[in-house]
Enzyme design. Structure first.
Site, PDB file in Angstrom:
ATOM      1  CG  LEU A 251     108.312 -18.061 -28.914  1.00 32.74           C
ATOM      2  CD1 LEU A 251     108.628 -17.701 -29.850  1.00 32.74           C
ATOM      3  CD2 LEU A 251     107.841 -19.485 -28.239  1.00 32.74           C
ATOM      4  CG  ASP A 252     107.964 -18.197 -21.728  1.00 31.24           C
ATOM      5  OD1 ASP A 252     106.508 -17.953 -22.139  1.00 31.24           O
ATOM      6  OD2 ASP A 252     108.478 -19.478 -21.628  1.00 31.24           O
ATOM      7  CB  VAL A 253     110.503 -12.163 -21.707  1.00 28.58           C
ATOM      8  CG1 VAL A 253     111.709 -11.308 -21.953  1.00 28.58           C
ATOM      9  CG2 VAL A 253     109.264 -11.612 -21.762  1.00 28.58           C
TER      10      VAL A 253
ATOM     11  CB  THR B 137     111.913 -18.536 -25.286  1.00 33.71           C
ATOM     12  OG1 THR B 137     111.024 -19.577 -23.522  1.00 33.71           O
ATOM     13  CG2 THR B 137     111.230 -19.811 -26.214  1.00 33.71           C
TER      14      THR B 137
ATOM     15  NE  ARG C 124     111.074 -21.341 -18.776  1.00 32.86           N
ATOM     16  CZ  ARG C 124     110.484 -20.339 -17.957  1.00 32.86           C
ATOM     17  NH1 ARG C 124     110.301 -18.892 -18.612  1.00 32.86           N
ATOM     18  NH2 ARG C 124     111.433 -19.602 -17.400  1.00 32.86           N
TER      19      ARG C 124
END
Length: 308
Positions: free
Chosen positions: A139-141, A143, A239
């Site tokens: 997961l993104d930082v 998110t 995104r």
């Protein structure tokens, strides 16, 4: 060697202080961003700038990041908000808070899932690259939500294959600007590196095949709450795809969200949360599914929109 990041200043960060903008663009703490500026490591259009200088859209930004410090092996690594929701001999499922990376990477000095688990005494699979052991998806930082981490080598191998085969169910909730038309649909558009900004991704010819399915759960005056199912798992996929249809995630300044709306809602990151994760257990084959509630910042922002 020190790493240099070069990128244009996004429209959404026009007028921002240098330290605040770097914090949002590169995932640095504001203090670290200020230290870089004071050390002369931040160049805008060829000239060094201070931490309190203001940026303008389209300016060319160059940031020299020093070598990351060697990993600290002694002592516990505590990450507030990181929660274990399932733990057995083969797998861990965690609920990752915002501001935590899945694993170490160049330029990132904040907390990581791998570091937190190691510091807490968890042993995970050693397969894969050294800095991302046990990580089978990310997961993104910015998110939050559910991730599975392999503890055994067999679990790592089987889970990696399952994700390649698109067997797991990954469900996200995303609050996006405006109202997608149709209210439910699929976005099938290839994703690759952005042609002019190396810190983000874009829909580009020749990119990797990427498919996102969405359905509107609730429409509000300025935004829509969507349930999103990923068929593929590209970096920043939701995104990028939502921005491509002109409905960026609320708060996602990197991909064109309205900074004024984000400020009104108190958001400092994209409104995106991994709410449900299901996969066949690598040891038993039985289906394992877990869910996660919205964290406080996302819940507050949603409630403000629902109240009009």
């Amino acid at each position: 060697m020190p790493e240099t990041r070069s990128l244009p200043v996004p429209d959404g960060l026009a007028g921002e202080r240098v330290d605040a903008a770097l914090s949002r663009l590169l995932g640095l703490s504001r203090t670290r961003a200020a230290d870089l500026a004071e050390a002369g490591a931040v160049i805008v259009d060829g000239a060094a700038v201070g931490k309190s200088d203001r940026l303008h859209a389209g300016a060319w930004l160059e940031v020299t990041l020093p070598d990351p410090p060697a990993p600290v092996r002694a002592g516990p690594v505590l990450v507030p908000g990181l929660r274990i929701v399932h733990d057995d001999e083969d797998v861990l499922v965690i609920d990752k808070p915002v501001g935590v990376a899945a694993h170490a990477s160049p330029g990132w000095t904040g907390p990581t899932v791998t570091g937190a688990l190691a510091g807490a005494g968890y042993r995970v699979a050693t397969s894969g690259a050294a800095e991302r052991q046990g990580i089978v998806h990310r997961l993104d930082v910015g998110t939050s939500g559910l991730m599975v981490v392999a503890k055994s080598e067999r679990a790592y191998s089987l889970l990696k294959q399952a994700f390649r085969d698109r067997t797991p169910v990954k469900v996200y909730h995303a609050l996006v600007q405006g109202h997608p038309d149709p209210m439910a649909g699929s976005i099938d558009a290839p994703i690759g590196r952005h042609p002019s900004a190396d810190y983000k991704w874009a829909v580009v010819a020749g990119g990797r095949p990427s498919v996102t399915h969405y359905a509107t759960l609730e429409a509000m005056r300025a935004a829509s709450l969507l349930e999103v199912h990923l068929e593929t798992g590209r970096t920043h996929q939701i995104r990028v795809h939502m921005a491509a249809i002109h409905h960026p995630c609320v708060g996602d300044l990197t991909y064109g969200a309205d900074p004024a709306l984000a400020a009104r809602l108190g958001l400092t990151r994209q409104w995106l949360h991994a709410v449900r994760l299901g996969f066949p257990h690598p040891a038993t084959g039985a289906w394992l599914e877990v869910s996660s509630e919205y964290p406080a910042d996302l819940r507050t922002a949603l409630e403000r929109l629902q109240a009009g």
